[in-house]
Write a protein that holds these residues in place. Structure first.
Motif, PDB file in Angstrom:
ATOM      1  N   TRP A 264      -7.170   1.675   5.653  1.00 21.94           N
ATOM      2  CA  TRP A 264      -7.711   0.542   4.895  1.00 21.94           C
ATOM      3  C   TRP A 264      -6.799  -0.672   5.013  1.00 21.94           C
ATOM      4  O   TRP A 264      -5.577  -0.558   4.848  1.00 21.94           O
ATOM      5  CB  TRP A 264      -7.844   0.886   3.423  1.00 21.94           C
TER       6      TRP A 264
ATOM      7  N   GLY B   7       0.813  -1.208   0.000  1.00 23.95           N
ATOM      8  CA  GLY B   7       0.000   0.000   0.000  1.00 23.95           C
ATOM      9  C   GLY B   7       0.846   1.257   0.000  1.00 23.95           C
ATOM     10  O   GLY B   7       2.081   1.220  -0.056  1.00 23.95           O
ATOM     11  N   GLU B   8       0.169   2.387   0.084  1.00 23.00           N
ATOM     12  CA  GLU B   8       0.863   3.665   0.103  1.00 23.00           C
ATOM     13  C   GLU B   8      -0.004   4.706   0.804  1.00 23.00           C
ATOM     14  O   GLU B   8      -1.229   4.535   0.964  1.00 23.00           O
ATOM     15  CB  GLU B   8       1.192   4.113  -1.322  1.00 23.00           C
ATOM     16  N   GLN B   9       0.637   5.762   1.209  1.00 24.21           N
ATOM     17  CA  GLN B   9      -0.068   6.799   1.956  1.00 24.21           C
ATOM     18  C   GLN B   9      -1.178   7.438   1.113  1.00 24.21           C
ATOM     19  O   GLN B   9      -2.248   7.781   1.620  1.00 24.21           O
ATOM     20  CB  GLN B   9       0.920   7.863   2.431  1.00 24.21           C
ATOM     21  N   ALA B  10      -0.930   7.575  -0.178  1.00 21.93           N
ATOM     22  CA  ALA B  10      -1.898   8.234  -1.061  1.00 21.93           C
ATOM     23  C   ALA B  10      -3.234   7.507  -1.107  1.00 21.93           C
ATOM     24  O   ALA B  10      -4.288   8.123  -1.320  1.00 21.93           O
ATOM     25  CB  ALA B  10      -1.324   8.361  -2.473  1.00 21.93           C
ATOM     26  N   THR B  11      -3.219   6.172  -0.908  1.00 24.50           N
ATOM     27  CA  THR B  11      -4.455   5.397  -0.917  1.00 24.50           C
ATOM     28  C   THR B  11      -4.859   4.947   0.492  1.00 24.50           C
ATOM     29  O   THR B  11      -5.714   4.078   0.657  1.00 24.50           O
ATOM     30  CB  THR B  11      -4.313   4.167  -1.831  1.00 24.50           C
ATOM     31  N   SER B  12      -4.252   5.536   1.490  1.00 26.24           N
ATOM     32  CA  SER B  12      -4.605   5.314   2.903  1.00 26.24           C
ATOM     33  C   SER B  12      -4.505   3.853   3.324  1.00 26.24           C
ATOM     34  O   SER B  12      -5.248   3.401   4.197  1.00 26.24           O
ATOM     35  CB  SER B  12      -6.031   5.828   3.185  1.00 26.24           C
ATOM     36  N   ASN B  13      -3.560   3.109   2.730  1.00 24.96           N
ATOM     37  CA  ASN B  13      -3.427   1.701   3.100  1.00 24.96           C
ATOM     38  C   ASN B  13      -1.959   1.272   3.213  1.00 24.96           C
ATOM     39  O   ASN B  13      -1.610   0.131   2.921  1.00 24.96           O
ATOM     40  CB  ASN B  13      -4.182   0.804   2.116  1.00 24.96           C
ATOM     41  N   GLU B  14      -1.122   2.163   3.646  1.00 26.06           N
ATOM     42  CA  GLU B  14       0.296   1.830   3.864  1.00 26.06           C
ATOM     43  C   GLU B  14       0.403   0.943   5.099  1.00 26.06           C
ATOM     44  O   GLU B  14      -0.038   1.321   6.191  1.00 26.06           O
ATOM     45  CB  GLU B  14       1.113   3.109   4.045  1.00 26.06           C
TER      46      GLU B  14
ATOM     47  N   SER C  15      -3.073   5.843   7.676  1.00 23.66           N
ATOM     48  CA  SER C  15      -3.659   4.791   6.845  1.00 23.66           C
ATOM     49  C   SER C  15      -4.739   4.062   7.631  1.00 23.66           C
ATOM     50  O   SER C  15      -4.588   3.799   8.823  1.00 23.66           O
ATOM     51  CB  SER C  15      -2.587   3.803   6.385  1.00 23.66           C
TER      52      SER C  15
ATOM     53  N   ILE D 144     -11.435  -2.945  -7.029  1.00 24.72           N
ATOM     54  CA  ILE D 144     -12.089  -2.060  -6.069  1.00 24.72           C
ATOM     55  C   ILE D 144     -13.427  -1.565  -6.626  1.00 24.72           C
ATOM     56  O   ILE D 144     -14.432  -1.476  -5.906  1.00 24.72           O
ATOM     57  CB  ILE D 144     -11.167  -0.870  -5.729  1.00 24.72           C
ATOM     58  N   THR D 145     -13.455  -1.293  -7.914  1.00 24.22           N
ATOM     59  CA  THR D 145     -14.667  -0.750  -8.539  1.00 24.22           C
ATOM     60  C   THR D 145     -15.763  -1.806  -8.716  1.00 24.22           C
ATOM     61  O   THR D 145     -16.887  -1.475  -9.103  1.00 24.22           O
ATOM     62  CB  THR D 145     -14.334  -0.127  -9.895  1.00 24.22           C
TER      63      THR D 145
END
Length: 280
Positions: A192, A155-162, A190, A276-277
């Motif tokens: 998620w 994950g990564e910070q930009a998608t709130s799942n790091e 994060s 996800i979609t």
């Protein structure tokens, strides 16, 4: 001491679509994991996994063989994975003693011997969270720390799942029959986990959430990809995830969770991801 247990029966996904909030919480949420000087457990018909917790405060607690096991010892036909999420403690397994600090784990293989939970200081008691599965053979008991784990950053910070996934009681670290357990720690900011969501039809799973501040909450998602449901949870609660269900969550604060799996396949990467979609 006191031992409490419940039996939870398996549900068909077509039936689960009709469950209201109360029924979903009754069948899948484990609200009370830790009670002072008690052992609490749920015997699930999903791969016969047992999910429980022991919190020794003023006395040592024995892991008793509950009625559904029909055996003298809890470990007669079972293996166990245990994580300490409280103060320092130790576990007696037959003639052996294993000290467990915060976020340290212990694997106990099949064998007829007593398992006893102990705290070093009742004012800061250990909290032993455990998963147990049926076992076909005996493997050695072993303490596992984060230093022993296979750690993967995702994950990564930009998608709130790091997050860091610490695979601790897994086949790549030590031999087990079917139990696989680990601990995922989310970075500050994060919320998620397990996103994109997935299912693994050959294994069920249980999640235990902790390091959740008292005034915060976790929203756990389950159900089929095109028919999802949610369960609001507090810290130090667990949830059962059927083999047909996704299992992911978002929270109002970063947190840590322990995942445990039972089933026929030991391959951690045996997952069917959804876009996800595609979630509905």
């Amino acid at each position: 001491m006191k031992t409490n247990h419940q039996v939870r029966y398996a549900a068909h996904p077509e039936d689960a679509k009709h469950y209201d909030t109360k029924r979903i919480r009754r069948d899948f949420l484990i609200e009370s994991v830790f009670t002072a000087d008690e052992v609490n457990m749920v015997y699930s018909m999903y791969d016969r996994m047992i999910v429980g917790g022991a919190m020794p405060v003023t006395e040592q607690l024995t892991l008793e063989a509950i009625g559904p096991l029909k055996s003298t010892y809890f470990t007669t036909r079972r293996e166990i994975g245990i994580f300490n999420v409280g103060g320092e403690g130790y576990i007696k397994v037959g003639d052996e003693t294993f000290e467990l600090g915060y976020k340290e784990a212990l694997y106990i293989g099949r064998g007829e011997r007593n398992v006893i939970f102990c705290s070093k200081d009742g004012k800061a008691p250990a909290k032993f969270y455990f998963n147990s599965c049926t076992a076909h053979t005996a493997y050695p008991c072993r303490k596992v720390t984060k230093a022993d784990a296979i750690t993967t950053s995702m994950g990564e910070q930009a998608t709130s799942n790091e997050r860091n996934i610490n695979k601790m009681i897994v086949s790549q670290v030590l031999p087990t029959c079917q139990l696989q357990m680990g601990m995922t720690e989310l970075s500050i900011g994060s919320v998620w986990n397990t996103m994109p969501a997935h299912v693994h039809s050959r294994r069920m799973e249980a999640y235990f959430y902790f390091e959740v501040p008292e005034n915060q909450a976790v929203c756990h998602f389950m159900g089929e990809v095109d028919e999802t449901r949610h369960i609001w949870m507090k810290g130090e609660q667990a949830v059962l995830s059927p083999e047909w269900s996704i299992h992911c969550a978002a929270a109002t604060h970063n947190y840590t969770f322990i995942w445990g799996m039972g089933g026929e396949n030991l391959d951690y990467n045996d997952q069917d991801f959804s876009e996800i979609t595609d979630l509905k």
